[in-house]
Design an enzyme around this catalytic site. Structure first.
Site, mmCIF file in Angstrom:
data_model
loop_
_atom_site.group_PDB
_atom_site.id
_atom_site.type_symbol
_atom_site.label_atom_id
_atom_site.label_comp_id
_atom_site.label_asym_id
_atom_site.label_seq_id
_atom_site.Cartn_x
_atom_site.Cartn_y
_atom_site.Cartn_z
ATOM 1 N N GLY A 29 0.831 -1.212 0.000
ATOM 2 C CA GLY A 29 0.000 0.000 0.000
ATOM 3 C C GLY A 29 0.862 1.256 0.000
ATOM 4 O O GLY A 29 2.086 1.201 0.135
ATOM 5 N N SER A 30 0.178 2.396 -0.111
ATOM 6 C CA SER A 30 0.892 3.670 -0.306
ATOM 7 C C SER A 30 1.547 4.179 0.985
ATOM 8 O O SER A 30 2.539 4.908 0.917
ATOM 9 C CB SER A 30 -0.073 4.721 -0.856
ATOM 10 N N ASP A 84 2.863 -2.434 8.143
ATOM 11 C CA ASP A 84 1.866 -2.465 7.076
ATOM 12 C C ASP A 84 0.826 -1.376 7.289
ATOM 13 O O ASP A 84 0.746 -0.788 8.375
ATOM 14 C CB ASP A 84 1.181 -3.846 7.080
ATOM 15 N N GLY A 85 0.070 -1.089 6.261
ATOM 16 C CA GLY A 85 -0.999 -0.093 6.381
ATOM 17 C C GLY A 85 -2.309 -0.746 6.794
ATOM 18 O O GLY A 85 -2.330 -1.915 7.162
ATOM 19 N N GLY A 99 -7.625 -3.361 1.271
ATOM 20 C CA GLY A 99 -7.960 -2.405 0.213
ATOM 21 C C GLY A 99 -7.107 -2.632 -1.038
ATOM 22 O O GLY A 99 -7.537 -2.397 -2.157
ATOM 23 N N GLY A 100 -5.879 -3.137 -0.778
ATOM 24 C CA GLY A 100 -4.983 -3.411 -1.900
ATOM 25 C C GLY A 100 -5.007 -4.865 -2.336
ATOM 26 O O GLY A 100 -4.152 -5.302 -3.104
ATOM 27 N N GLU A 106 -0.305 -10.528 3.733
ATOM 28 C CA GLU A 106 -0.039 -9.566 4.814
ATOM 29 C C GLU A 106 -0.323 -10.197 6.170
ATOM 30 O O GLU A 106 0.406 -10.009 7.131
ATOM 31 C CB GLU A 106 -0.891 -8.319 4.628
HETATM 32 O O1 DER Z 1 -4.399 -3.698 1.341
HETATM 33 C C1 DER Z 1 -3.954 -3.382 2.445
HETATM 34 O O2 DER Z 1 -4.198 -4.012 3.489
HETATM 35 C C2 DER Z 1 -3.181 -2.107 2.538
HETATM 36 O O3 DER Z 1 -2.320 -2.155 3.632
HETATM 37 C C3 DER Z 1 -4.187 -0.991 2.659
HETATM 38 O O4 DER Z 1 -5.168 -1.340 3.541
HETATM 39 C C4 DER Z 1 -3.571 0.317 3.106
HETATM 40 O O5 DER Z 1 -3.245 0.973 1.958
HETATM 41 P P1 DER Z 1 -2.836 2.516 1.984
HETATM 42 O O6 DER Z 1 -1.634 2.614 2.898
HETATM 43 O O7 DER Z 1 -2.504 2.798 0.556
HETATM 44 O O8 DER Z 1 -4.012 3.273 2.498
#
Ligand code: DER
Length: 225
Positions: A29-30, A84-85, A99-100, A106
């Protein structure tokens, strides 16, 4: 993705938690992209001696480009820290991820680490989880999974690809079903219900977060443990 000062603050701070000799889980993710790039800088400029385990083709490409040495989970089954995000997290540090569409690897990586750090921003903090739950689904079982999610009060949608006709296909060759449940007051109970559905590979409810680093626009961070 456009620059986000909040994500940048969180991502760079989390990279400072990594110590020499660590094996690091690298999320997708970003937000965590900032962490991976900062780790690459530390490897180059501080001679940081680490190995990373990636969670997607995306994080692999970013890590290779950043110069972070990589290993596999098979070679390095225990990790010191995973970063992680998340899509959303609540006050008990339950998180929704996926979301990704990378949440299966993960979750495996985060569960393989002694410490799981989520890097995030204020917009994702919630009193109660309420965003859709991404669920990786074996294509063979799609119909059964969709019906079973409805039976437990969900409203499931097969995730359509943006630049490909048809559904998103994960790095593992599966579909993603995004399912809304409204306010999720008991994430643990919902996680158990979803996990029991045949054809579900993995859902995006994470209950193993040790701390959340929230980045602010001014570059400061707030840590929630
Ligand atoms: O897919 C995921 O779990 C990513 O970590 C997502 O949830 C977070 O993505 P972002 O840092 O681009 O908001």
């Amino acid at each position: 993705a456009k620059e986000s000062p909040e994500k940048k603050a969180a991502g760079i701070y989390a990279a400072s938690l990594v110590k020499d000799g660590d094996a690091v889980g690298l999320g997708t993710g970003s937000t965590v992209a900032y962490t991976i790039k900062e780790l690459g800088r530390r490897v180059r400029e501080e001679n940081l001696n680490i190995v990373g385990v990636v969670t997607s083709y995306q994080s692999e490409m970013i890590a290779i480009d950043a110069g972070v040495p990589l290993t596999s989970l098979a070679e390095t089954p225990r990790l010191n820290i995973a970063i992680d995000g998340a899509d959303q997290f609540d006050e008990n540090l339950f998180a929704i991820k996926g979301g990704g569409a990378a949440h299966t690897r993960e979750k495996i990586v985060s569960m393989s680490a002694d410490r799981f750090v989520v890097v995030s921003d204020p917009a994702k903090k919630a009193k109660t989880l309420s965003v859709f739950v991404p669920i990786e689904v074996m294509p063979f079982g799609r119909a059964l999974v969709m019906q079973s999610l409805k039976d437990i009060g969900g409203d499931p949608t097969l995730r359509a690809a943006a630049k490909k006709d048809g559904p998103v296909i994960t790095d593992n060759g599966n579909f993603v079903v995004d399912c809304t449940f409204g306010e999720i007051k008991d994430p643990k109970e919902l996680a158990a219900k979803i996990s029991q559905i045949p054809g579900v590979v993995e859902h995006g409810i994470f209950m193993n977060v040790d701390e959340v680093v929230i980045g602010n626009a001014d570059g400061t961070v707030e840590i929630i443990k």
